[in-house]
Design a protein around this motif. Structure first.
Motif, short mmCIF file in Angstrom:
data_model
loop_
_atom_site.label_atom_id
_atom_site.label_comp_id
_atom_site.label_asym_id
_atom_site.label_seq_id
_atom_site.Cartn_x
_atom_site.Cartn_y
_atom_site.Cartn_z
N ALA A 347 0.82 -1.22 0.00
CA ALA A 347 0.00 0.00 0.00
C ALA A 347 0.85 1.27 0.00
CB ALA A 347 -0.93 -0.01 1.22
N LEU A 348 2.14 1.13 0.33
CA LEU A 348 3.04 2.28 0.31
C LEU A 348 3.47 2.65 -1.11
CD1 LEU A 348 5.38 1.27 3.28
CD2 LEU A 348 3.47 2.89 3.33
N ILE A 349 3.20 1.77 -2.07
CA ILE A 349 3.62 2.03 -3.45
C ILE A 349 2.65 2.98 -4.12
CG2 ILE A 349 4.06 1.00 -5.72
CD1 ILE A 349 4.81 -1.60 -4.29
N ASP A 350 3.12 4.15 -4.50
CA ASP A 350 2.33 5.07 -5.32
C ASP A 350 2.37 4.53 -6.74
OD1 ASP A 350 1.51 7.17 -7.01
OD2 ASP A 350 2.21 8.69 -5.61
N PRO A 351 1.21 4.24 -7.34
CA PRO A 351 1.20 3.64 -8.67
C PRO A 351 1.84 4.49 -9.75
CG PRO A 351 -0.94 3.41 -7.62
CD PRO A 351 -0.15 4.35 -6.77
N ALA A 352 2.00 5.79 -9.49
CA ALA A 352 2.45 6.68 -10.55
C ALA A 352 3.77 7.37 -10.27
CB ALA A 352 1.39 7.74 -10.83
N ARG A 353 4.29 7.29 -9.02
CA ARG A 353 5.50 8.06 -8.70
C ARG A 353 6.26 7.35 -7.58
NH1 ARG A 353 7.56 12.52 -10.42
NH2 ARG A 353 9.04 13.71 -9.15
N THR A 354 7.60 7.41 -7.68
CA THR A 354 8.41 6.77 -6.66
C THR A 354 8.35 7.53 -5.34
OG1 THR A 354 10.60 5.93 -6.10
CG2 THR A 354 10.53 7.98 -7.33
N GLU A 355 8.44 6.78 -4.26
CA GLU A 355 8.51 7.37 -2.93
C GLU A 355 9.95 7.56 -2.47
OE1 GLU A 355 5.90 8.39 -0.88
OE2 GLU A 355 4.73 8.10 -2.71
N GLY A 356 10.92 7.14 -3.30
CA GLY A 356 12.32 7.27 -2.90
C GLY A 356 12.72 6.17 -1.94
N GLU A 357 13.84 6.36 -1.28
CA GLU A 357 14.40 5.32 -0.42
C GLU A 357 13.40 4.87 0.63
OE1 GLU A 357 18.26 4.56 2.51
OE2 GLU A 357 18.24 6.26 1.11
N ALA A 358 13.24 3.56 0.75
CA ALA A 358 12.26 2.98 1.69
C ALA A 358 12.88 2.79 3.06
CB ALA A 358 11.75 1.65 1.15
N VAL A 359 12.04 2.87 4.06
CA VAL A 359 12.47 2.66 5.44
C VAL A 359 12.12 1.23 5.83
CG1 VAL A 359 12.14 3.38 7.83
CG2 VAL A 359 12.09 5.09 5.99
N PRO A 360 13.05 0.51 6.45
CA PRO A 360 12.70 -0.85 6.91
C PRO A 360 11.53 -0.79 7.86
CG PRO A 360 15.07 -0.45 7.11
CD PRO A 360 14.44 0.87 6.77
N ALA A 361 10.70 -1.80 7.82
CA ALA A 361 9.48 -1.81 8.64
C ALA A 361 9.82 -1.95 10.12
CB ALA A 361 8.57 -2.94 8.21
N GLY A 362 9.00 -1.36 10.95
CA GLY A 362 9.16 -1.53 12.38
C GLY A 362 8.12 -2.43 12.99
N ASP A 363 7.23 -2.98 12.15
CA ASP A 363 6.10 -3.75 12.68
C ASP A 363 5.99 -5.12 12.04
OD1 ASP A 363 5.48 -2.83 10.18
OD2 ASP A 363 3.44 -2.20 10.66
N VAL A 364 7.17 -5.77 11.74
CA VAL A 364 7.13 -7.11 11.17
C VAL A 364 6.55 -8.07 12.19
CG1 VAL A 364 8.52 -9.00 10.26
CG2 VAL A 364 9.13 -6.65 9.71
N PRO A 365 5.49 -8.82 11.83
CA PRO A 365 4.94 -9.79 12.78
C PRO A 365 6.01 -10.79 13.23
CG PRO A 365 3.51 -9.55 10.87
CD PRO A 365 4.78 -8.82 10.55
N ARG A 366 5.99 -11.12 14.52
CA ARG A 366 6.93 -12.08 15.10
C ARG A 366 8.38 -11.65 14.88
NH1 ARG A 366 2.69 -14.40 13.05
NH2 ARG A 366 3.56 -14.68 10.98
N LYS A 367 8.61 -10.33 14.94
CA LYS A 367 9.96 -9.80 14.74
C LYS A 367 10.87 -10.25 15.86
CE LYS A 367 10.76 -5.42 15.49
NZ LYS A 367 10.73 -3.95 15.32
N ARG A 368 12.12 -10.52 15.54
CA ARG A 368 13.05 -10.92 16.58
C ARG A 368 13.24 -9.79 17.58
NH1 ARG A 368 16.64 -10.57 12.10
NH2 ARG A 368 17.63 -8.53 12.04
N THR A 369 13.71 -10.13 18.76
CA THR A 369 13.81 -9.15 19.84
C THR A 369 15.08 -8.31 19.76
OG1 THR A 369 14.80 -10.85 21.24
CG2 THR A 369 12.42 -10.54 21.40
N GLN A 370 16.17 -8.85 19.16
CA GLN A 370 17.40 -8.09 19.12
C GLN A 370 17.29 -6.96 18.11
OE1 GLN A 370 20.89 -10.47 18.74
NE2 GLN A 370 22.31 -8.76 18.98
N ASN A 371 17.85 -5.81 18.46
CA ASN A 371 17.75 -4.62 17.62
C ASN A 371 19.02 -4.49 16.79
OD1 ASN A 371 16.96 -2.21 16.52
ND2 ASN A 371 17.55 -0.98 18.30
N PHE A 372 18.93 -4.84 15.51
CA PHE A 372 20.10 -4.83 14.64
C PHE A 372 20.16 -3.55 13.82
CE2 PHE A 372 19.80 -9.47 15.25
CZ PHE A 372 21.12 -9.73 15.56
N GLY A 373 21.37 -3.23 13.37
CA GLY A 373 21.58 -2.11 12.47
C GLY A 373 21.51 -2.56 11.03
N PRO A 374 21.15 -1.67 10.10
CA PRO A 374 21.01 -2.05 8.68
C PRO A 374 22.36 -2.33 8.04
CG PRO A 374 20.75 0.31 8.94
CD PRO A 374 20.84 -0.25 10.33
#
Length: 564
Positions: A347-374
């Protein structure tokens, strides 16, 4: 003179043009990166061998004729379909870091990351090779012919000599780092010039190595004289001597892992899980693309290309943060492929124009607990891929590599050693957070290799596909899958489409005339455009409902698809 020039141009055009049609067969087929490797696979299939048997024969020939890309000194991922049991199994032969490796391995004295080539050349970049153990494990479970019989073609060619293929000759002409004595002597003639296309090259040292492995199995590679020479070459490298030990080699294990499978429209996609990011990232991008009616678009229309690039961008943002060796970190695999989560990302994809660099999600279901860097570790576009279907309907999709072109530039007993450890993040931490893909002893670096199988709604195998190409592999495979499934192209036509790629940065568009207008149109939608060669090496086999096999080989490389 004009007539001769015209004839020359016609021949050149024919040589550069992709094959007009897919290869066709009724019983079995092999598609590999070199005609000699494809023929070796076909000889095994004609003798009643399995797809795994044929893959072993092809890999041994590729070690000889495409040494700059893959070989027994590297690693591989293999996705296998057992037609009798209707089961998909994956085999992990990714190289491991030596036990002595630490997270600061590729930091300089100033604490900053080394430049890539400063880290690549020499012994410190070499991971414990995994290809031979992987093939031995797969053969034990899926082979039909005797192990020793699968080496005959490679041994014969190594002893009698083979014509230097175009890509090897071109790579040698460019290469500046083959300074180790064994590599320099083998890849250059007595006058010091590199071997040229079509000249006959022999490799008796490799013939001896392969004969030892054929007779003694994988143990002959991981213990004894061959292992001793690997350790010696790594420790005495002219640049960056390494710390691999005999214990590292003897203790290496290839692993059977569960396949990563999920739906795409009415199809099922199966690929490789961690430490490869390929299976997850291909599936994430495809699931996001379900929002869009790709089938209603012409192949690589501006709309279709825009949607694909934006889905790739979002998928890579999560890939770079969450995926690494699952034996060392908790990869949220179920969360990353959760359809509700991916619908939100789409739903973040604009059908007609780029949104530029994407941000990694913060709400991945069952996300691991350790906080890693990209992490955006560089992966160079070398590697190789082969696709095989045997007479029983079993299939192999195998992507195999020594990482960079000519790997670490260290040669041992006729084969090159990988530089796979530079697929780890050079930075062990970012903003005070550890990077999931940091170097650790015994760990496997994250990969983008994406050997893939596609099944229809009746769970019948319909496509076997994969590619080399570094961290762009995922997007090359994605393009081909969309080409076959959504646009109804045969595999040769899908492979021949211009390559497009976004790794959460610039939108990379293959530099060729039939993609010029697309690049301009995408720039008008806000994409930062980068034009490049984008050299994939896609090899695919499509299985039609009547059993006919259609094969495609990438015109960007030396490969060929053929069958009976």
């Amino acid at each position: 003179m004009r007539r001769l020039l015209l004839i020359s141009l016609l021949f050149l055009t024919a040589a550069l043009a992709p094959p007009a049609h897919a290869a066709r067969a009724q019983t079995y087929m092999a598609a590999t990166a070199n005609p000699m490797a494809t023929e070796a696979a076909l000889r095994i299939l004609r003798a009643g061998g399995s797809a795994v048997d044929a893959a072993i024969a092809a890999q041994m020939v590729l070690t000889l004729v495409e040494p700059q890309a893959s070989g027994i000194g590297g690693g591989a991922f293999l996705v296998h379909y057992d037609a009798k049991d209707r089961a998909v199994v994956t085999y992990d032969g990714r190289e491991t870091a030596p036990a002595a490796a630490t997270p600061d391995r590729f930091l300089g004295p100033d604490g900053k990351p080394l430049s890539f080539m400063d880290a690549v050349v020499g012994g410190k970049s070499v991971g414990v090779p995994g290809t031979v153990r992987l093939l031995a494990l797969a053969h034990r479970e899926q082979g039909r012919l005797l192990w020793a019989d699968l080496f005959a073609d490679a041994i014969r060619l190594a002893e009698q000599g083979f014509p230097v293929p175009p890509r090897l000759a071109a790579a040698l002409a460019r290469e500046k780092h083959l300074t180790q004595a064994a590599a320099r002597v083998y890849f250059h003639k007595s006058d010091g010039t590199p071997w040229a296309e079509g000249e006959t090259l022999k490799n008796p040292a490799l013939a001896d190595t392969l004969r030892r492995i054929a007779e003694g199995g994988a143990e002959a590679f991981y213990t004894g004289a061959i292992a001793e020479d690997i350790v010696q070459a790594v420790a005495t490298a002219p640049r960056n001597p390494g710390d691999m030990t005999m214990a590292d080699l003897a203790g290496y294990e290839a692993k059977q892992r569960p396949a990563v499978c999920g739906p795409y429209r009415n199809w099922k996609i199966c690929g490789m899980g961690p430490p490869s990011s390929g299976g997850l990232t291909v599936l994430m991008a495809l699931t996001m693309l379900e929002r869009f009616d790709l089938a209603a678009e012409a192949p690589l229309s501006v709309d279709a290309a825009h949607w694909m690039l934006e889905a790739q961008r979002l998928a890579y943002a999560d890939r770079n943060l969450f995926i690494a060796d699952s034996d060392f970190i908790d990869v949220p695999m179920d969360g990353l492929t959760d359809r509700g989560y991916l619908a939100g990302r789409a739903a973040l994809i604009d059908p007609a124009r780029t949104e530029g660099e994407a941000v990694p999600a913060g709400d991945v279901p069952r996300k691991r607990t350790q906080n890693f860097g990209p992490d955006n570790a560089l992966q160079l576009p070398s590697t190789s891929h082969l696709s095989i279907v045997d007479a029983a309907g079993n299939a192999v999709s195998m992507t195999t590599t020594i990482e960079a072109v000519f790997g670490s530039r260290l040669m041992v007993r006729g084969f090159l050693l990988n530089n796979e450890l530079t697929d780890f993040s050079f930075r062990p931490a970012v903003d005070g957070r550890p990077v999931a893909n940091r170097v650790e002893g015994g760990k496997r670096s994250r990969s983008s290799m994406s050997p893939t199988l596609v099944f229809d709604g009746d769970d019948e195998l319909r496509l076997v596909v994969g590619s080399p190409g570094g961290s762009q592999i995922i997007n090359y495979v994605l393009k081909t899958i969309v080409g076959v499934l959504d646009w109804g192209l045969d595999p040769q036509a899908a492979i021949a489409l211009p390559n497009i790629s976004n790794r959460n940065g610039d939108s990379e568009i293959e530099r060729r005339m039939d993609a010029d207008a697309l690049a301009v149109a995408l720039a008008g939608r806000g994409h930062r455009i980068e034009r490049g060669s984008l050299v994939s090496g896609l090899h695919a086999i499509q299985i039609l409902p009547d059993g006919t096999l259609l094969g495609g080989a990438d015109p960007r490389r030396d490969g060929v698809a053929a069958g009976d």
